[in-house]
Design a protein around this motif. Sequence first.
Motif, PDB file in Angstrom:
ATOM      1  N   ASP A  92      13.413  -4.961   4.266  1.00 47.82           N
ATOM      2  CA  ASP A  92      13.062  -4.198   5.235  1.00 47.82           C
ATOM      3  C   ASP A  92      13.697  -2.973   5.446  1.00 47.82           C
ATOM      4  O   ASP A  92      15.182  -2.722   5.663  1.00 47.82           O
ATOM      5  CB  ASP A  92      13.101  -5.054   6.698  1.00 47.82           C
ATOM      6  CG  ASP A  92      12.357  -6.338   6.640  1.00 47.82           C
ATOM      7  OD1 ASP A  92      11.405  -6.398   5.998  1.00 47.82           O
ATOM      8  OD2 ASP A  92      12.844  -7.263   7.545  1.00 47.82           O
ATOM      9  N   GLY A 113       8.649  -5.480   7.244  1.00 46.49           N
ATOM     10  CA  GLY A 113       7.310  -5.342   6.612  1.00 46.49           C
ATOM     11  C   GLY A 113       7.075  -3.784   6.400  1.00 46.49           C
ATOM     12  O   GLY A 113       5.825  -3.468   5.835  1.00 46.49           O
ATOM     13  N   HIS A 627       0.475  -1.365   7.150  1.00 52.37           N
ATOM     14  CA  HIS A 627       0.802  -1.617   8.445  1.00 52.37           C
ATOM     15  C   HIS A 627       1.041  -0.441   9.601  1.00 52.37           C
ATOM     16  O   HIS A 627       1.844  -0.908  10.373  1.00 52.37           O
ATOM     17  CB  HIS A 627       2.210  -2.462   8.256  1.00 52.37           C
ATOM     18  CG  HIS A 627       2.193  -3.515   7.498  1.00 52.37           C
ATOM     19  ND1 HIS A 627       1.107  -4.675   7.424  1.00 52.37           N
ATOM     20  CD2 HIS A 627       2.868  -3.827   6.318  1.00 52.37           C
ATOM     21  CE1 HIS A 627       1.547  -5.529   6.246  1.00 52.37           C
ATOM     22  NE2 HIS A 627       2.336  -5.184   5.939  1.00 52.37           N
ATOM     23  N   ARG A 656       0.731  -0.934   0.305  1.00 50.90           N
ATOM     24  CA  ARG A 656       1.036  -2.182   0.855  1.00 50.90           C
ATOM     25  C   ARG A 656       2.530  -1.967   1.221  1.00 50.90           C
ATOM     26  O   ARG A 656       3.094  -1.293   0.759  1.00 50.90           O
ATOM     27  CB  ARG A 656       1.000  -3.142  -0.135  1.00 50.90           C
ATOM     28  CG  ARG A 656      -0.588  -3.626  -1.044  1.00 50.90           C
ATOM     29  CD  ARG A 656      -0.529  -4.674  -1.739  1.00 50.90           C
ATOM     30  NE  ARG A 656      -0.012  -5.969  -1.126  1.00 50.90           N
ATOM     31  CZ  ARG A 656       0.303  -7.210  -1.701  1.00 50.90           C
ATOM     32  NH1 ARG A 656       0.070  -7.165  -3.046  1.00 50.90           N
ATOM     33  NH2 ARG A 656       0.660  -8.072  -1.267  1.00 50.90           N
ATOM     34  N   ASP A 657       2.615  -2.859   2.338  1.00 49.66           N
ATOM     35  CA  ASP A 657       4.128  -3.036   2.767  1.00 49.66           C
ATOM     36  C   ASP A 657       4.463  -1.644   3.382  1.00 49.66           C
ATOM     37  O   ASP A 657       5.957  -1.377   3.340  1.00 49.66           O
ATOM     38  CB  ASP A 657       4.948  -3.546   1.783  1.00 49.66           C
ATOM     39  CG  ASP A 657       4.774  -5.081   1.243  1.00 49.66           C
ATOM     40  OD1 ASP A 657       4.365  -5.581   2.291  1.00 49.66           O
ATOM     41  OD2 ASP A 657       4.861  -5.221   0.133  1.00 49.66           O
TER      42      ASP A 657
END
Length: 686
Positions: A92, A113, A627, A656-657
């Motif tokens: 993270d 995330g 996200h 992603r992420d």
Amino acid sequence: MTAEPRTRTPHAPAPAPGWEPARAAAPAPVPLPEAEGPRDAVTRLHAHGCWYPSADPDGTRAAFICDRGGVPQLWAGPVDGEGVRLLDTSPDPVKEVSWSPDGRWIAYTTAPGGGEHTRVLCVRPDGTGRRLLAGADPDTSAYLGCWAHDGSAVAVTLAAPAGPPALGDGGWTARDGRATLLGTTAYAVGPDGSPATRAGGGLSAYLIDPEGVAAPVLLATEPDAPTLRVCDLSHDGRLALLRRGPRGRREAVVRRVLDTAITFTLPVADGDQWIGRFSPDGRTLWLRSDADREYAALFAVALGADGTPRGRTVVAEREDSDLELLAMAHDGRTAVLAWNVRGASELDVVETLPGPGELDTVGPARPVPLPHEVVTRVAAAGAGRLLLALSGSQRRPGVWWAHEGVALLRTPWSSRDEDAVPPGRPPVRPVLTRLTARDGLPLSGWYYRAPGRAPSEPAPCVIHLHGGPEDQERPVFDPLYHELLGRGLDVFAPDVRGSGGHGRTFVDADLGTGRFAALDDVADCAAHAVTAGPADPTRLAVMGHSYGGYLTFASLVWHPDLFRTGVAVCGMSDLLTFFAGTEPWIAESAAHKYGHPERDRDLLRSLSPMSRIDALRAPLLAVHGEHDTNVPPGESEQFVRAARERGVPAELLVLRDEGHWFLRADNRRLFRRTAADWMERQLHPS
């Protein structure tokens, strides 16, 4: 005399009988498994960045954020040695770091995330005792505040789970001036006169004991304030300095801890959240403020024993330059001032002195020479020592330390300047260029010339637009620009109206219908790139992130024949769907800048790129983090879908992420290469 906030509603209704503000429940520390890394952790990035330093009490060790492992993580070690170690191996990203005044704990925030929600943790300097202080619920966010001066507790702001935003009785005072949301800062009022808050929502600030022995102490609750940060506590613990309010309407608040009474408020500048400090005796509050001014300056506010103001004065100011950062040394008497001078930083050290009467003052400024252009953070590091986070056009972000009377020295664990890029292609130093918008407003920007071109040879050029819109283009090394320049593309990065660093009037020039003029600024900057660059008028592109992504979408449909292509990154394509999908506190803050989603629907619709999608001609690439809850990915998806339906080539890259900011090295590299490949194909057609 207590200053009134910039915007105030006379005769605001009182809260309904029995009503209490929505309050986020006090969090309890949660022990976590040990997650420290080895002292000789594998370094994946040769040219890494280090930033956001915080020193232990004697200034010999520093905790900091570093992406040498591919993601921003928490590291700590000696200031003047190589022996740093990773304190949290979780993937993270780390956002902020703060070492406790007693040296026992390091507090930090992470973004699970890679998204926009954050949580606050702490760990011992040796990597043991890691625990979660706030933000365990995935629907909440927690933000780090200051430490109590004895290190017994750390301030944390908790955003409770919230329903749809309740923006209150908002509107505009004038279309050509400052936007004003009506209602009070403390609460909004519904149609029936009762308080209207987000269901279950609110911001609450607590003092939390990392040991978990003492119960949390509630400092403040703001059900409708989009931001709330505890910036300082007086040494005796009687007073708290808070920063609250939406963009363009931030204010400093002094609150008594015992009875939570507010004793003083003053408008403060946007930008760095650490707005001020109390003097050691609590008699003076030092504030970075632009109250009734074009540019932020250093204010001294005299306080009585009960926290009420006895007067205020400006003790340090510069013409046409903002006070951007304010830090105090551990003695509480030495102030470090970072000034924003046309995008670069200049640093002064001043000693605070007892003044005549009740107002303290400052002595003469001592300039500190800087090896690079921009200071991003200043931290005290023991007696007579400072830690500076620096960035510049020729280097990766790094940490430097300075002892009084000694030149700044790079910490051994920061990247060397020569490691910023691979050998053989040094970074391009930008040139500040000025122009005039069609309505006479002065504009400026930084022009990067692709290496190897003759001075008069026209080149394909990317107009890159920063976010905010209150951000400012700074002369710092940007790997994206380096990638584009390596493909033979010039880059012109301007500050259109609404940008910071050019005074309050310039920041407010895009409010209301002024945003249409900001869209014209983009075209005027492109024209200037052609005449002064020189850029090839047939090979222009537009690109930007966040608000810059919005400007990219908008420029492609407002000026459809000007740009050959565009790359929009995390941009808003429809301001109404943006308000419906973003975080509630972001919506509350953004309403001041863009317009109220109910009362200004027609304005927001007319400013939305989707409302002019039929004018789109140029192919485009959209990029978004999966996200992202600041600007939801649907903003890019709907624009790409509409473009394809109209036969315009359009692609979407979802990382992603990642959230609103791309923090992982692999994803950042993928983004840069994809964007540069797209630009090269569109601007260098075979």
